[in-house]
Design a protein around this motif. Structure first.
Motif, PDB file in Angstrom:
ATOM      1  N   LYS A   1       0.814  -1.220   0.000  1.00 45.07           N
ATOM      2  CA  LYS A   1       0.000   0.000   0.000  1.00 45.07           C
ATOM      3  C   LYS A   1       0.845   1.266   0.000  1.00 45.07           C
ATOM      4  O   LYS A   1       0.323   2.360  -0.233  1.00 45.07           O
TER       5      LYS A   1
ATOM      6  N   SER B   1      -8.290  -0.398   3.500  1.00 46.00           N
ATOM      7  CA  SER B   1      -8.852  -0.236   2.164  1.00 46.00           C
ATOM      8  C   SER B   1      -7.778  -0.597   1.129  1.00 46.00           C
ATOM      9  O   SER B   1      -6.596  -0.329   1.322  1.00 46.00           O
TER      10      SER B   1
ATOM     11  N   ASN C   1      -6.318   0.343  -1.526  1.00 53.24           N
ATOM     12  CA  ASN C   1      -5.809   1.383  -2.424  1.00 53.24           C
ATOM     13  C   ASN C   1      -4.382   1.705  -2.017  1.00 53.24           C
ATOM     14  O   ASN C   1      -3.954   1.366  -0.914  1.00 53.24           O
TER      15      ASN C   1
ATOM     16  N   SER D   1     -10.435   5.399  -1.676  1.00 55.90           N
ATOM     17  CA  SER D   1     -10.699   3.974  -1.468  1.00 55.90           C
ATOM     18  C   SER D   1     -11.396   3.362  -2.682  1.00 55.90           C
ATOM     19  O   SER D   1     -12.136   4.034  -3.387  1.00 55.90           O
TER      20      SER D   1
ATOM     21  N   HIS E   1      -5.943  12.597   2.896  1.00 52.54           N
ATOM     22  CA  HIS E   1      -5.948  11.155   3.056  1.00 52.54           C
ATOM     23  C   HIS E   1      -6.706  10.462   1.933  1.00 52.54           C
ATOM     24  O   HIS E   1      -6.446   9.331   1.607  1.00 52.54           O
TER      25      HIS E   1
END
Ligand code: TXA
Ligand code: MG
Length: 329
Positions: free
Chosen positions: A57, A145, A147, A153, A236
């Motif tokens: 991630k 999540s 992503n 997300s 974010h």
């Protein structure tokens, strides 16, 4: 960037779920649908797998992960429930609610996953594919999540693929998710605290606890100096295109993220328009939010102008994500 893995994309089926559970057992990384957004799963007890997940991630490892389990009994193996936490779990699990609780003494979730905190975030997802995977795996799965860190997300398997292809082992495609924003996170502290508005509206939670959820302190740092919800920091959920909120009129070259049937001045000059919900339905708007942001971000517009979204019900979570998307990176 590709880290050299071959990512298998499979339609959700009993065989695909069994294969995905095997992959988790071997320390692999599996993306799967939940009712909120797609999650990226790793064996919560395997610190090497958790380290690979952070790497895939590109997530700073001080940001702790949610541990996902199949039911309340499994949750009680890893976290300590008081009466209030039990009431919330019984009212809303399985579903879009995450509880932050004291870690159980015999909790086997890797320290790395909880970033050294003495609390743990626990969730029981309702999506049938998530349920089947957790049952087949038979333990806790950490699942942020699916992503790249800092991106919006994923609400479809294609979103997952575009962020993580070549970085994870398996994507189980269960179609588009139903809710579209992440779970609501409640800290079960002395006073129950809304750490992140999400797919379960605040009012439903307050109805069960019989009082208002308190707001986290402005500086999201607990008494121990540790973050209460590190993921609540600034930018974010950010697209690359600048996001301009509460747009009353549209500037040339801007794309428009609309809500409802109202009009904005300058719409003729819009390079592109997508509507979260023409009927002004907040549930539909939540489900469309991240997909629309991704689509508008791909246009190379000067900015994404966003019409105002009401703040009640799921609107609180939608506005929270929009606010973060608008923070300059
Ligand atoms: O809907 C969801 O919750 C999705 C699906 C996949 O389950 N997951 C998700 O995970 O949104 P993630 O990692 O993107 O967000 C988890 C949030 C982060 O903001 C993190 O800082 C916070 O939970 N968190 C995790 N453990 C925590 C803890 N012990 N105390 C406070 N916040 C915590
Ligand atoms: Mg996330």
């Amino acid at each position: 960037m590709n880290v050299g893995l071959t990512t298998r994309m499979t339609d959700a089926s009993p065989a695909a779920v069994a294969d995905a559970a095997r992959c988790l057992k071997q320390g692999g990384l599996v993306a799967f649908p939940t009712e909120t957004v797609y999650g990226l799963g790793a064996d919560a007890g395997n610190s090497l797998a958790v380290a690979r997940l952070y790497q895939a991630k590109g997530r700073p490892s001080f940001n702790p992960l949610i541990a996902t389990v199949g039911d309340l009994a499994a949750a009680r193996q890893i976290a300590v429930f008081d009466a209030l936490a039990l009431a919330l779990a019984e009212a809303f699990w399985p579903g879009p609610l995450t509880l932050v609780l004291p870690k159980a003494p015999r909790c086997t979730v890797a320290e790395l996953a909880t970033a050294g905190l003495d609390t743990i975030a626990v969730r029981v997802p309702a999506h049938p594919v998530a349920q089947a995977l957790l049952r087949a795996f038979g333990g806790a799965v950490v699942a942020p999540s699916a992503n790249l860190s800092g991106h919006v997300s994923p609400t479809t398997a294609a979103h997952v693929e575009s962020d993580l292809n070549g970085r994870i082992d398996v994507i189980v495609d269960g179609g588009a998710v139903a809710i579209g924003v992440e779970s609501t996170i409640v800290g079960c502290f002395e006073q129950p605290m809304l750490l992140r508005p999400g797919g379960l509206p605040r009012s439903e939670i307050e109805h069960v606890i019989g009082s208002a959820l308190v707001r986290p302190p402005d500086a999201p740092v607990g008494t121990t100096g540790q973050p209460l919800a590190p993921g609540m920091l600034a930018s974010h959920y950010a697209p690359r295109t600048p996001v301009r909120l509460n747009a009353g009129r549209l500037e040339p070259g801007e794309a428009l993220l609309a809500f409802g049937s109202g009009m904005v001045a300058g719409i003729d000059a819009a390079s592109f328009v997508m509507n979260l919900s023409e009927r002004g339905d907040l549930t539909a708007a939540a489900a469309n939010l991240f997909g629309h942001l991704r689509a508008l971000d791909a246009l190379g517009a000067r900015a994404i102008a966003v019409m105002p979204v009401p703040h009640h019900g799921l609107g609180e979570a939608i506005n929270d994500r929009l606010l973060r998307a608008a923070v300059p990176q």
